[in-house]
Design an enzyme around this catalytic site. Sequence first.
Site, PDB file in Angstrom:
ATOM      1  N   LYS A  10       0.531  -0.974  -0.209  1.00 34.86           N
ATOM      2  CA  LYS A  10       0.135   0.262   0.270  1.00 34.86           C
ATOM      3  C   LYS A  10       1.084   1.339   0.173  1.00 34.86           C
ATOM      4  O   LYS A  10       0.588   2.091  -1.185  1.00 34.86           O
ATOM      5  CB  LYS A  10      -0.707  -0.249   1.555  1.00 34.86           C
ATOM      6  CG  LYS A  10      -2.023  -1.089   1.571  1.00 34.86           C
ATOM      7  CD  LYS A  10      -2.900  -0.719   2.481  1.00 34.86           C
ATOM      8  CE  LYS A  10      -2.320  -0.937   4.227  1.00 34.86           C
ATOM      9  NZ  LYS A  10      -2.134  -2.072   3.991  1.00 34.86           N
ATOM     10  N   ARG A 123      11.819  -6.617   5.652  1.00 34.11           N
ATOM     11  CA  ARG A 123      11.350  -5.263   4.936  1.00 34.11           C
ATOM     12  C   ARG A 123      11.622  -4.411   5.700  1.00 34.11           C
ATOM     13  O   ARG A 123      12.840  -4.458   7.143  1.00 34.11           O
ATOM     14  CB  ARG A 123       9.572  -4.916   5.529  1.00 34.11           C
ATOM     15  CG  ARG A 123       9.402  -3.626   4.972  1.00 34.11           C
ATOM     16  CD  ARG A 123       8.427  -2.246   4.649  1.00 34.11           C
ATOM     17  NE  ARG A 123       7.140  -3.151   6.318  1.00 34.11           N
ATOM     18  CZ  ARG A 123       5.678  -3.235   5.967  1.00 34.11           C
ATOM     19  NH1 ARG A 123       5.847  -2.769   5.210  1.00 34.11           N
ATOM     20  NH2 ARG A 123       5.192  -3.436   7.084  1.00 34.11           N
TER      21      ARG A 123
HETATM   22  P1  AMP Z   1       1.068   0.519   8.952  1.00 30.11           P
HETATM   23  O1  AMP Z   1       2.333   1.498   8.403  1.00 30.11           O
HETATM   24  O2  AMP Z   1      -0.413   1.130   7.598  1.00 30.11           O
HETATM   25  O3  AMP Z   1       0.970  -0.337   8.385  1.00 30.11           O
HETATM   26  O4  AMP Z   1       0.708   1.639  10.135  1.00 30.11           O
HETATM   27  C1  AMP Z   1       1.258   1.018  11.223  1.00 30.11           C
HETATM   28  C2  AMP Z   1       0.660   1.404  12.989  1.00 30.11           C
HETATM   29  O5  AMP Z   1       0.003   1.988  12.748  1.00 30.11           O
HETATM   30  C3  AMP Z   1      -0.445  -0.449  12.593  1.00 30.11           C
HETATM   31  O6  AMP Z   1      -0.145  -1.284  12.461  1.00 30.11           O
HETATM   32  C4  AMP Z   1      -1.842   0.668  13.737  1.00 30.11           C
HETATM   33  O7  AMP Z   1      -1.025   0.282  15.190  1.00 30.11           O
HETATM   34  C5  AMP Z   1      -1.175   2.369  13.564  1.00 30.11           C
HETATM   35  N1  AMP Z   1      -1.623   2.766  12.459  1.00 30.11           N
HETATM   36  C6  AMP Z   1      -1.659   3.005  11.373  1.00 30.11           C
HETATM   37  N2  AMP Z   1      -3.453   3.640  10.818  1.00 30.11           N
HETATM   38  C7  AMP Z   1      -3.920   3.676  11.275  1.00 30.11           C
HETATM   39  C8  AMP Z   1      -5.583   3.335  11.221  1.00 30.11           C
HETATM   40  N3  AMP Z   1      -6.016   3.661  10.998  1.00 30.11           N
HETATM   41  N4  AMP Z   1      -6.482   3.433  12.570  1.00 30.11           N
HETATM   42  C9  AMP Z   1      -5.561   2.993  14.154  1.00 30.11           C
HETATM   43  N5  AMP Z   1      -4.073   1.920  13.516  1.00 30.11           N
HETATM   44  C10 AMP Z   1      -3.651   2.398  13.000  1.00 30.11           C
END
Ligand code: AMP
Length: 218
Positions: A10, A123
């Site tokens: 993503k 990663r």
């Molecule tokens: P990501 O970089 O999208 O994998 O997000 C890393 C971490 O940030 C996730 O595992 C959540 O702990 C937190 N996070 C990111 N986006 C959200 C969201 N929309 N709602 C809740 N937690 C989020």
Amino acid sequence: MLLGKQGAGKGTQASRLAEHYDIHHLATGDLFRDAAAAGTPLGLEAKSYMDQGFLVPDEIVDGVVDEQLRADDRMSRGFVLDGYPRNRHQAERLDETLDGFRLDLAVDLDVPTEIVLHRIAGRRVCSNCGANYHLDNPPENDWTCDVCGGQVEQRDDDTADAVMRRLELYEMETLPVIQYYRRAGILAHVDAGAETEEVFKHLVELIESRFDPRIESR
Ligand code: AMP
């Protein structure tokens, strides 16, 4: 909007799309990581959830997203969402925030769990600009970012325990979001197991088969 499991690509694809169409890339995970690195109270609170693989509570996420989407002319110019919405509450809340602005497309980046586990285990991410690398595809010089010269390291939440929890939460919390956009009639799937370039090409074809974002006035 890009949806898909952790490691589906993503972040990589959203930043390519934002650059290609010159629109804002809203990645809630990046915002929380930046806030945590800056040591703000919000960032430190978010980090305590992130590091264990839990979702950050909705009250925090809602405030951050509202502020981001309302900034400048983002809603009228367009944006790409990455990592948001993560649950049904956030999807409903996004509809309220958009207040009549249209969401054009929700793309589910489909990728088998074996592939995401391999991608996440290897990663490595630039701690300064967020550029993504992999043990199979390292930067040219000793884990120094090719883009900005920052230190390239493993994310704190890419540990085995946190990854398992994140994948479980994906099934429980985020799959219903896919259903939400299927019902809204804007869901599409792209096979994200392929190489980055190929996935990007498919995304652009998909977007342009629906509408031409560069000429449509919104
Ligand atoms: P990501 O970089 O999208 O994998 O997000 C890393 C971490 O940030 C996730 O595992 C959540 O702990 C937190 N996070 C990111 N986006 C959200 C969201 N929309 N709602 C809740 N937690 C989020």
